[in-house]
Design a protein around this motif. Structure first.
Motif, PDB file in Angstrom:
ATOM      1  N   LYS A   4       3.844  10.359  -6.982  1.00  0.00           N
ATOM      2  CA  LYS A   4       4.784  10.667  -8.065  1.00  0.00           C
ATOM      3  C   LYS A   4       4.031  10.964  -9.364  1.00  0.00           C
ATOM      4  N   VAL A   5       3.065  10.116  -9.698  1.00  0.00           N
ATOM      5  CA  VAL A   5       2.316  10.315 -10.942  1.00  0.00           C
ATOM      6  C   VAL A   5       1.484  11.591 -10.874  1.00  0.00           C
ATOM      7  N   ARG A   6       0.855  11.850  -9.733  1.00  0.00           N
ATOM      8  CA  ARG A   6       0.088  13.090  -9.582  1.00  0.00           C
ATOM      9  C   ARG A   6       0.992  14.312  -9.773  1.00  0.00           C
ATOM     10  N   ALA A   7       2.192  14.261  -9.178  1.00  0.00           N
ATOM     11  CA  ALA A   7       3.131  15.379  -9.325  1.00  0.00           C
ATOM     12  C   ALA A   7       3.522  15.573 -10.784  1.00  0.00           C
ATOM     13  N   THR A  53       0.823  -1.207   0.000  1.00  0.00           N
ATOM     14  CA  THR A  53       0.000   0.000   0.000  1.00  0.00           C
ATOM     15  C   THR A  53       0.855   1.253   0.000  1.00  0.00           C
ATOM     16  N   GLU A  54       1.934   1.230   0.792  1.00  0.00           N
ATOM     17  CA  GLU A  54       2.815   2.395   0.850  1.00  0.00           C
ATOM     18  C   GLU A  54       3.513   2.616  -0.484  1.00  0.00           C
ATOM     19  N   ARG A  55       3.903   1.530  -1.158  1.00  0.00           N
ATOM     20  CA  ARG A  55       4.527   1.679  -2.474  1.00  0.00           C
ATOM     21  C   ARG A  55       3.539   2.280  -3.469  1.00  0.00           C
ATOM     22  N   TRP A  56       2.265   1.865  -3.394  1.00  0.00           N
ATOM     23  CA  TRP A  56       1.251   2.418  -4.275  1.00  0.00           C
ATOM     24  C   TRP A  56       1.033   3.902  -3.988  1.00  0.00           C
ATOM     25  N   ARG A  57       1.005   4.252  -2.715  1.00  0.00           N
ATOM     26  CA  ARG A  57       0.825   5.659  -2.363  1.00  0.00           C
ATOM     27  C   ARG A  57       1.968   6.508  -2.893  1.00  0.00           C
ATOM     28  N   LEU A  80      -5.269   9.975 -16.440  1.00  0.00           N
ATOM     29  CA  LEU A  80      -5.360  11.202 -15.652  1.00  0.00           C
ATOM     30  C   LEU A  80      -6.495  11.090 -14.647  1.00  0.00           C
ATOM     31  N   TYR A  81      -7.633  10.560 -15.092  1.00  0.00           N
ATOM     32  CA  TYR A  81      -8.789  10.433 -14.202  1.00  0.00           C
ATOM     33  C   TYR A  81      -8.621   9.307 -13.177  1.00  0.00           C
ATOM     34  N   ARG A  82      -7.677   8.404 -13.408  1.00  0.00           N
ATOM     35  CA  ARG A  82      -7.400   7.381 -12.389  1.00  0.00           C
ATOM     36  C   ARG A  82      -6.665   7.985 -11.200  1.00  0.00           C
ATOM     37  N   HIS A  83      -5.971   9.099 -11.426  1.00  0.00           N
ATOM     38  CA  HIS A  83      -5.171   9.696 -10.358  1.00  0.00           C
ATOM     39  C   HIS A  83      -5.781  10.976  -9.793  1.00  0.00           C
ATOM     40  N   PHE A  84      -6.802  11.510 -10.454  1.00  0.00           N
ATOM     41  CA  PHE A  84      -7.522  12.681  -9.947  1.00  0.00           C
ATOM     42  C   PHE A  84      -9.011  12.381 -10.035  1.00  0.00           C
ATOM     43  N   GLU A  85      -9.715  12.673  -8.965  1.00  0.00           N
ATOM     44  CA  GLU A  85     -11.135  12.349  -8.928  1.00  0.00           C
ATOM     45  C   GLU A  85     -11.914  13.067 -10.027  1.00  0.00           C
ATOM     46  N   ASP A  86     -11.571  14.331 -10.248  1.00  0.00           N
ATOM     47  CA  ASP A  86     -12.270  15.141 -11.238  1.00  0.00           C
ATOM     48  C   ASP A  86     -11.429  16.372 -11.529  1.00  0.00           C
TER      49      ASP A  86
END
Length: 241
Positions: free
Chosen positions: A29-32, A20-24, A65-71
């Motif tokens: 990283k991807v969001r940034a 879970t921590e690796r996913w977070r 993009l939508y997988r990493h940001f809700e909207d």
């Protein structure tokens, strides 16, 4: 942990927690990276940028993009947070809280702010006029951002002010006042889609913002029973009236 009558030595959830921590970390990283792409897309296309423009700039499909940001509003919040953290980091790296006068601190903060605006004018146009934020909870998000900033400022300056208790709610009110005044002034200075250079030179705009912030800080201090001498270091500038 007991499993079908047997006891294992592995602590419950140990492997799951690591995964879970690796996913977070990966998600952060991807969001940034998407926020980086948003800055580039805004610089290129202006404040009317689309989610598709941002995904393309990131070299990714829009569903990712939508997988990493809700909207859209979630991405908007991330852009605002990036600007806030960028400005905060630049200000903290250029000031001496122990020795700079309050006037110098305000002036340097205004200068760093205007430098960021000049570097990314379309980012600020987007923040001020974005179509990404048409939602009912806009006031709640603004309140949360103001409270976060107020607490950060209170924690930063609280230890510097001799015998002065920092009222977070008072700092929150000051933040609202400053944010509103500076945002309105920036909106005027940049214009929504102004192609020509701003009518007021940057150095004059910096001086104007510094005067606004100093006046608001002085008024707020007076309201809470303090006087401010902006020519003294911060830890000496605020005194009971």
């Amino acid at each position: 942990m007991t499993q079908r009558g047997r006891t294992t030595e592995r602590a419950p959830g140990e492997r799951v927690d690591a995964r879970t921590e690796r996913w977070r970390a990966h998600r952060r990283k991807v969001r940034a990276e998407f926020v980086d792409a948003a800055f580039r897309a805004l610089d290129k296309f202006g404040p009317e940028v689309s989610m598709g423009d941002i995904a393309k700039e990131a070299g990714a499909a829009k569903p990712k993009l939508y997988r990493h940001f809700e909207d859209k509003a979630d991405l908007y919040d991330a852009i605002v947070d990036r600007v806030r953290d960028m400005l905060w980091g630049r200000v903290v790296s250029t000031i001496d809280l122990a020795n700079d006068t309050a006037r110098e601190l305000i002036g340097r903060t205004a200068a760093e702010y205007v430098l960021v605006v000049v570097e990314h004018p379309n980012v600020f146009r987007f923040i001020l006029h974005s179509h990404f934020t048409r939602r009912a909870s806009e006031s709640d998000r603004a309140l949360h951002t103001a409270r976060q900033s107020a607490r950060r400022a209170a924690e930063l300056f609280g230890g510097l002010l001799d015998d002065v208790s920092v009222d977070v709610e008072s700092v929150e009110l000051l933040n609202y006042s400053i944010f509103g005044a500076v945002a309105s002034a920036t909106d005027w200075w940049l214009g929504v889609n102004r192609l020509r250079e701003p009518t007021m030179p940057a150095e004059d705009f910096i001086a104007y913002l510094a005067e606004i912030v100093a006046a608001l800080a002085t008024a707020n201090a007076r309201r809470t029973g303090f006087t401010v001498d902006t020519d003294l270091p911060m830890h000496l500038a605020f005194r009971p009236a």
